[in-house]
Design a protein around this motif. Structure first.
Motif, PDB file in Angstrom:
ATOM      1  N   ILE A 114       0.854  -1.178   0.000  1.00 38.79           N
ATOM      2  CA  ILE A 114       0.000   0.000   0.000  1.00 38.79           C
ATOM      3  C   ILE A 114       0.894   1.232   0.000  1.00 38.79           C
ATOM      4  CG2 ILE A 114      -0.279  -0.062   2.520  1.00 38.79           C
ATOM      5  CD1 ILE A 114      -3.142   1.090   2.028  1.00 38.79           C
ATOM      6  N   MET A 115       0.587   2.174  -0.888  1.00 39.02           N
ATOM      7  CA  MET A 115       1.403   3.371  -1.053  1.00 39.02           C
ATOM      8  C   MET A 115       0.524   4.609  -0.932  1.00 39.02           C
ATOM      9  SD  MET A 115       3.572   2.160  -4.388  1.00 39.02           S
ATOM     10  CE  MET A 115       2.063   1.796  -5.266  1.00 39.02           C
ATOM     11  N   GLY A 116       1.133   5.694  -0.514  1.00 41.43           N
ATOM     12  CA  GLY A 116       0.417   6.954  -0.420  1.00 41.43           C
ATOM     13  C   GLY A 116       1.265   7.959   0.324  1.00 41.43           C
ATOM     14  N   PRO A 117       1.017   9.240   0.115  1.00 43.18           N
ATOM     15  CA  PRO A 117       1.813  10.278   0.773  1.00 43.18           C
ATOM     16  C   PRO A 117       1.545  10.339   2.268  1.00 43.18           C
ATOM     17  CG  PRO A 117      -0.018  11.247  -0.425  1.00 43.18           C
ATOM     18  CD  PRO A 117      -0.015   9.799  -0.772  1.00 43.18           C
ATOM     19  N   PRO A 118       2.369  11.051   3.021  1.00 38.70           N
ATOM     20  CA  PRO A 118       2.114  11.233   4.455  1.00 38.70           C
ATOM     21  C   PRO A 118       0.713  11.809   4.670  1.00 38.70           C
ATOM     22  CG  PRO A 118       4.239  12.177   3.833  1.00 38.70           C
ATOM     23  CD  PRO A 118       3.556  11.792   2.568  1.00 38.70           C
ATOM     24  N   LEU A 124      -2.428  16.596   8.325  1.00 43.01           N
ATOM     25  CA  LEU A 124      -1.109  16.633   8.957  1.00 43.01           C
ATOM     26  C   LEU A 124      -0.972  17.797   9.935  1.00 43.01           C
ATOM     27  CD1 LEU A 124       1.071  15.579   5.903  1.00 43.01           C
ATOM     28  CD2 LEU A 124       0.547  14.218   7.913  1.00 43.01           C
ATOM     29  N   ARG A 125      -1.771  18.825   9.734  1.00 43.87           N
ATOM     30  CA  ARG A 125      -1.762  19.955  10.666  1.00 43.87           C
ATOM     31  C   ARG A 125      -2.212  19.505  12.053  1.00 43.87           C
ATOM     32  NH1 ARG A 125      -5.118  24.377  11.667  1.00 43.87           N
ATOM     33  NH2 ARG A 125      -6.803  23.543  10.401  1.00 43.87           N
ATOM     34  N   HIS A 126      -3.039  18.457  12.078  1.00 40.45           N
ATOM     35  CA  HIS A 126      -3.586  17.961  13.347  1.00 40.45           C
ATOM     36  C   HIS A 126      -2.910  16.664  13.808  1.00 40.45           C
ATOM     37  CE1 HIS A 126      -6.815  20.923  13.296  1.00 40.45           C
ATOM     38  NE2 HIS A 126      -7.040  20.616  12.031  1.00 40.45           N
ATOM     39  N   ARG A 127      -1.815  16.277  13.152  1.00 35.86           N
ATOM     40  CA  ARG A 127      -1.185  14.986  13.449  1.00 35.86           C
ATOM     41  C   ARG A 127      -0.094  15.132  14.505  1.00 35.86           C
ATOM     42  NH1 ARG A 127       1.433  10.568   9.242  1.00 35.86           N
ATOM     43  NH2 ARG A 127       3.208  11.976   9.099  1.00 35.86           N
ATOM     44  N   TRP A 128      -0.153  14.269  15.508  1.00 39.72           N
ATOM     45  CA  TRP A 128       0.873  14.199  16.547  1.00 39.72           C
ATOM     46  C   TRP A 128       1.308  12.748  16.674  1.00 39.72           C
ATOM     47  CZ3 TRP A 128       2.532  18.419  19.628  1.00 39.72           C
ATOM     48  CH2 TRP A 128       1.898  19.628  19.316  1.00 39.72           C
ATOM     49  N   ILE A 129       2.583  12.535  16.977  1.00 40.83           N
ATOM     50  CA  ILE A 129       3.094  11.152  17.008  1.00 40.83           C
ATOM     51  C   ILE A 129       3.831  10.861  18.308  1.00 40.83           C
ATOM     52  CG2 ILE A 129       3.324  11.090  14.489  1.00 40.83           C
ATOM     53  CD1 ILE A 129       6.412  11.182  15.021  1.00 40.83           C
ATOM     54  N   HIS A 130       3.918   9.549  18.588  1.00 39.68           N
ATOM     55  CA  HIS A 130       4.732   9.046  19.695  1.00 39.68           C
ATOM     56  C   HIS A 130       5.943   8.363  19.049  1.00 39.68           C
ATOM     57  CE1 HIS A 130       5.719   5.896  22.849  1.00 39.68           C
ATOM     58  NE2 HIS A 130       5.870   7.040  23.485  1.00 39.68           N
ATOM     59  N   PRO A 131       7.086   9.071  18.965  1.00 42.22           N
ATOM     60  CA  PRO A 131       8.214   8.558  18.169  1.00 42.22           C
ATOM     61  C   PRO A 131       8.701   7.151  18.539  1.00 42.22           C
ATOM     62  CG  PRO A 131       8.562  10.858  18.720  1.00 42.22           C
ATOM     63  CD  PRO A 131       7.363  10.413  19.508  1.00 42.22           C
ATOM     64  N   PRO A 132       8.819   6.784  19.820  1.00 44.11           N
ATOM     65  CA  PRO A 132       9.374   5.447  20.106  1.00 44.11           C
ATOM     66  C   PRO A 132       8.547   4.303  19.518  1.00 44.11           C
ATOM     67  CG  PRO A 132       9.422   6.812  22.083  1.00 44.11           C
ATOM     68  CD  PRO A 132       8.607   7.553  21.065  1.00 44.11           C
ATOM     69  N   SER A 133       7.219   4.454  19.489  1.00 47.10           N
ATOM     70  CA  SER A 133       6.361   3.358  19.012  1.00 47.10           C
ATOM     71  C   SER A 133       5.872   3.581  17.587  1.00 47.10           C
ATOM     72  CB  SER A 133       5.127   3.226  19.915  1.00 47.10           C
ATOM     73  OG  SER A 133       4.285   4.365  19.772  1.00 47.10           O
ATOM     74  N   GLY A 134       5.893   4.845  17.133  1.00 49.80           N
ATOM     75  CA  GLY A 134       5.328   5.158  15.826  1.00 49.80           C
ATOM     76  C   GLY A 134       3.827   5.369  15.849  1.00 49.80           C
TER      77      GLY A 134
END
Length: 226
Positions: free
Chosen positions: A9-13, A122-132
């Motif tokens: 599956i492919m697609g932009p961020p 993406l303006r509303h996207r937040w991440i938890h880097p260690p787990s993704g």
């Protein structure tokens, strides 16, 4: 025994790859293989390829093709008995060719989402880097604002998700992805889905996969209950 089914599956961020991948895995009994998870596992395990990948990531650079291929292909060799969906790989034509030499794909799903929709998501996207783990403050918020549900760690917004960096990032994705989609189009396995909402794209993907893997669904579910 049913034929094994392999898809990418492919697609932009911000295109909803992760959400759709989880739905596919749940509905059709496929293994959801995330390239991001593989990278994090290799970094945590301090494998040679993981150490290499970490040096690029710390500099804010994309992990190069030869390192990504070394991370991914050995894991796929462990999956020879399973049907799977690969999310986040291949990103480049070199990666697509390396994957093609390792296994035969049945379907390549391409998500084509309008630029304005991606910017808004993406303006509303937040991440938890260690787990993704990825959160969206509009439709998938954490239980406590700014805090990961599982660990209680603080969430961050990636620099390249910020509006000023986003257009360049998406333009770069388009430039790199086009040879990959052309490659799969030439092989006759590319299926592109366009809309602004994941819930409107999903029924079309589900219909496609029902025509491609009707027997795997029940077999996989039976296998997962034993």
């Amino acid at each position: 025994m049913s034929k094994l089914f392999r898809a990418v599956i492919m697609g932009p961020p911000g295109s909803g790859k992760g959400t759709i991948s989880e739905r596919i895995a749940h509905s059709f009994g496929l293994k959801h293989l995330s390239s991001g998870d593989f990278v994090r596992e290799n970094i945590a395990a301090k494998t040679e390829a993981g150490v290499q990948a970490k040096t690029y990531i710390k500099k804010g650079l994309l992990v190069p093709d030869h390192v990504m291929t070394r991370l991914l292909l050995p894991r796929l060799e462990e999956m020879t008995k399973y049907s799977w969906l690969l999310d986040g790989f291949p990103r480049t034509l070199a990666q697509a060719k390396a994957l093609n030499s390792a296994c035969d794909l049945d379907v390549a799903i391409n998500l084509n989402i309008p630029l304005e929709t991606l910017k808004e998501r993406l303006r509303h996207r937040w991440i938890h880097p260690p787990s993704g783990r990825v959160y969206n403050m509009c439709f998938n918020p954490p239980r406590v604002q700014g805090i990961d549900d599982i660990t209680g760690d603080p969430l961050i917004q990636q620099e390249d998700d910020r509006p000023e960096a986003l257009v360049a990032r998406l333009r770069h994705y388009k430039d790199v992805a086009k040879p990959v989609t052309d490659f799969y189009k030439a092989k006759g396995i590319l299926y592109t889905f366009s809309d602004t909402e994941t819930d409107r794209i999903w029924p079309n993907i589900s219909t496609l996969l029902n025509t491609k893997i009707p027997t795997i669904q029940s077999d996989a579910r039976c296998a997962s209950t034993h």
